[in-house]
Design a protein around this motif. Structure first.
Motif, mmCIF file in Angstrom:
data_model
loop_
_atom_site.group_PDB
_atom_site.id
_atom_site.type_symbol
_atom_site.label_atom_id
_atom_site.label_comp_id
_atom_site.label_asym_id
_atom_site.label_seq_id
_atom_site.Cartn_x
_atom_site.Cartn_y
_atom_site.Cartn_z
ATOM 1 N N ALA A 8 0.892 -1.076 0.078
ATOM 2 C CA ALA A 8 -0.158 0.113 -0.083
ATOM 3 C C ALA A 8 0.872 1.306 0.123
ATOM 4 N N LEU A 9 1.903 1.306 0.841
ATOM 5 C CA LEU A 9 3.004 2.225 0.951
ATOM 6 C C LEU A 9 3.734 2.725 -0.400
ATOM 7 N N ALA A 10 4.030 1.578 -1.118
ATOM 8 C CA ALA A 10 4.675 1.312 -2.326
ATOM 9 C C ALA A 10 3.539 2.202 -3.348
ATOM 10 N N PHE A 11 2.597 1.569 -3.398
ATOM 11 C CA PHE A 11 1.419 2.055 -4.407
ATOM 12 C C PHE A 11 1.336 3.796 -4.137
ATOM 13 N N ILE A 12 1.147 4.168 -3.013
ATOM 14 C CA ILE A 12 0.874 5.657 -2.633
ATOM 15 C C ILE A 12 2.150 6.340 -3.218
ATOM 16 N N PHE A 13 3.656 5.866 -2.850
ATOM 17 C CA PHE A 13 4.641 6.597 -3.294
ATOM 18 C C PHE A 13 4.695 6.715 -4.792
ATOM 19 N N LEU A 14 4.269 5.605 -5.431
ATOM 20 C CA LEU A 14 4.470 5.510 -6.970
ATOM 21 C C LEU A 14 3.404 6.652 -7.340
ATOM 22 N N GLN A 15 2.277 6.650 -7.010
ATOM 23 C CA GLN A 15 1.299 7.687 -7.236
ATOM 24 C C GLN A 15 1.635 9.073 -7.215
ATOM 25 N N HIS A 16 2.429 9.221 -5.925
ATOM 26 C CA HIS A 16 2.778 10.570 -5.475
ATOM 27 C C HIS A 16 4.106 10.941 -6.428
ATOM 28 N N SER A 17 4.994 10.176 -6.587
ATOM 29 C CA SER A 17 6.163 10.225 -7.586
ATOM 30 C C SER A 17 5.534 10.637 -8.931
ATOM 31 N N ASN A 18 4.716 9.977 -9.336
ATOM 32 C CA ASN A 18 4.092 10.539 -10.793
ATOM 33 C C ASN A 18 3.178 11.800 -10.787
ATOM 34 N N ALA A 19 3.133 12.342 -9.787
ATOM 35 C CA ALA A 19 2.448 13.417 -9.652
ATOM 36 C C ALA A 19 3.039 14.616 -10.048
ATOM 37 N N GLY A 20 2.466 15.647 -10.894
ATOM 38 C CA GLY A 20 3.232 16.478 -11.658
ATOM 39 C C GLY A 20 3.640 16.200 -12.686
ATOM 40 N N ILE A 21 3.755 15.095 -13.217
ATOM 41 C CA ILE A 21 4.299 14.650 -14.535
ATOM 42 C C ILE A 21 3.204 14.898 -15.236
ATOM 43 N N ILE A 22 3.719 15.661 -16.726
ATOM 44 C CA ILE A 22 2.501 16.065 -17.760
ATOM 45 C C ILE A 22 2.385 14.918 -18.530
ATOM 46 N N LYS A 23 1.238 14.333 -18.672
ATOM 47 C CA LYS A 23 0.865 13.283 -19.592
ATOM 48 C C LYS A 23 0.615 13.931 -21.016
ATOM 49 N N VAL A 24 1.644 13.685 -21.991
ATOM 50 C CA VAL A 24 1.512 13.892 -23.513
ATOM 51 C C VAL A 24 1.159 12.809 -24.243
ATOM 52 N N VAL A 25 0.251 13.032 -25.023
ATOM 53 C CA VAL A 25 -0.078 11.805 -26.230
ATOM 54 C C VAL A 25 0.209 12.687 -27.676
ATOM 55 N N THR A 26 0.848 11.982 -28.331
ATOM 56 C CA THR A 26 1.145 12.397 -29.562
ATOM 57 C C THR A 26 0.445 11.555 -30.409
ATOM 58 N N THR A 27 0.380 11.890 -31.875
ATOM 59 C CA THR A 27 -0.124 11.093 -32.920
ATOM 60 C C THR A 27 0.793 10.130 -33.446
ATOM 61 N N THR A 28 2.002 10.599 -33.606
ATOM 62 C CA THR A 28 3.135 10.046 -34.322
ATOM 63 C C THR A 28 4.262 9.766 -33.264
ATOM 64 N N THR A 29 5.228 8.969 -33.491
ATOM 65 C CA THR A 29 6.572 8.750 -32.865
ATOM 66 C C THR A 29 7.458 9.714 -32.863
ATOM 67 N N ASP A 30 7.589 10.361 -34.143
ATOM 68 C CA ASP A 30 8.424 11.598 -34.258
ATOM 69 C C ASP A 30 8.164 12.652 -33.314
ATOM 70 N N MET A 31 6.775 12.999 -33.228
ATOM 71 C CA MET A 31 6.281 14.125 -32.363
ATOM 72 C C MET A 31 6.689 13.581 -30.874
ATOM 73 N N LYS A 32 6.559 12.327 -30.681
ATOM 74 C CA LYS A 32 6.735 11.906 -29.085
ATOM 75 C C LYS A 32 8.364 11.887 -29.032
#
Ligand SMILES: [Zn+2]
Length: 299
Positions: A8-32
């Motif tokens: 449970a602690l690891a899960f909370i940590f992972l969620q927390h460490s992911n907070a603030g990361i901007i989720k980007v979705v691109t159409t193609t791999t070159d843009m990625k």
């Protein structure tokens, strides 16, 4: 009990460490690839299309909609490239942050000097390049325009990290400038080389590196090679002593093989996107690969 607590602690940590990361979705791999270089540790980027898929034709899957619904930034190549699939996915995501005109929407083609812009828009003939040729990322200098647009998008939604994105952008520009000298030097002995291409997706590459694409296997972008087109291409290959017919991983080689057999020209499958082949991990690898493959054939 102790184990459950640790999980449970690891899960909370992972969620927390992911907070603030901007989720980007691109159409193609070159843009990625470019988004990863500009966004660095502040972003996590996924691409909808793979690098060995024809970007004009991607089957929409529910998983793409789910991904888009959680995205902070959406990056599209734009023009007519993804018209068949990306606008529908975007609407279905119901994510107001990334809709066209929103802060989280980036059209990477903004500011590109477009080539082959038709004088009239006509999809009736089957043409899938109605706003001009959309394969502009195949000129490394256009990579700079794409990177600028992506940096603008990131700075709009995450202004507190503007200095970070601007620094990465300058690093990207410098790296393009250095590699460009190397690529130009490699290609210069082959200036004016005439080639045939399967689909009209190399015009930016052709112009940048001084090649001459005489004709295409497709009579019109998106229309498969016809018998009359094959006859025409065979004549052109013979008349111009053309050595190479280039194609992309997602086209069948059978028609090019007919021309090759009739004329003695060689076939070469080039990479149109990052990830087209395993060794092409980023936007710089793409040009390293294509240029090395092409000059080996033209020698
Ligand atoms: Zn195309």
């Amino acid at each position: 009990m102790k184990r459950i607590l640790i999980i449970a602690l690891a899960f909370i940590f992972l969620q927390h460490s992911n907070a603030g990361i901007i989720k980007v979705v691109t159409t193609t791999t070159d843009m990625k690839s470019i988004a990863e270089m500009i966004g660095g540790s502040k972003v996590s980027v996924t691409s909808i299309a793979t690098g060995y898929q024809n970007p004009h034709f991607v089957d929409p899957k529910p998983s793409y909609i789910i991904r888009l619904s959680g995205a902070d930034l959406f990056i599209t190549t734009g023009l007519d490239l993804e018209t068949g699939w990306s606008p529908q996915l975007l609407t279905s995501s119901r994510n107001s942050k990334i809709q066209k005109g929103s802060q989280g929407y980036v059209d990477a083609s903004e500011g590109i000097s477009l080539l082959q812009v038709p004088s009239s828009v006509n999809r009736a003939a089957g043409d899938i390049h109605i706003f001009g040729n959309p394969h502009y990322w195949l000129d490394p200098l256009n990579g700079k325009v794409i990177a600028r647009n992506i940096a603008n998008g990131l700075e709009r939604i995450d202004p507190s990290n503007k200095t970070f994105y601007e620094a990465n952008l300058q690093t990207f520009f410098a790296r393009i400038n250095t590699k460009m000298k190397e690529w130009q030097a490699k290609m210069s002995p082959f200036k004016g080389s005439k080639i045939i291409a399967y689909h009209n997706e190399w015009v930016y590459f052709e112009k940048r590196f001084g090649l001459e694409i005489v004709d295409f296997m497709e009579p019109k972008p998106g229309i498969p090679p016809s018998p009359s087109q094959l006859v025409k291409v065979i004549r052109e290959v013979q008349a111009n002593k053309i050595q190479v017919i280039i194609s992309s991983p997602y086209f069948t080689t059978s028609s090019s093989a007919v021309v090759a057999k009739q004329t003695g020209a060689k076939q070469l499958t080039m990479a149109t996107s990052v990830g087209a082949f395993n060794s092409i991990k980023n936007y710089f690898d793409l040009f390293d690969y294509d240029i090395d493959q092409l000059i080996a054939m033209l020698k």
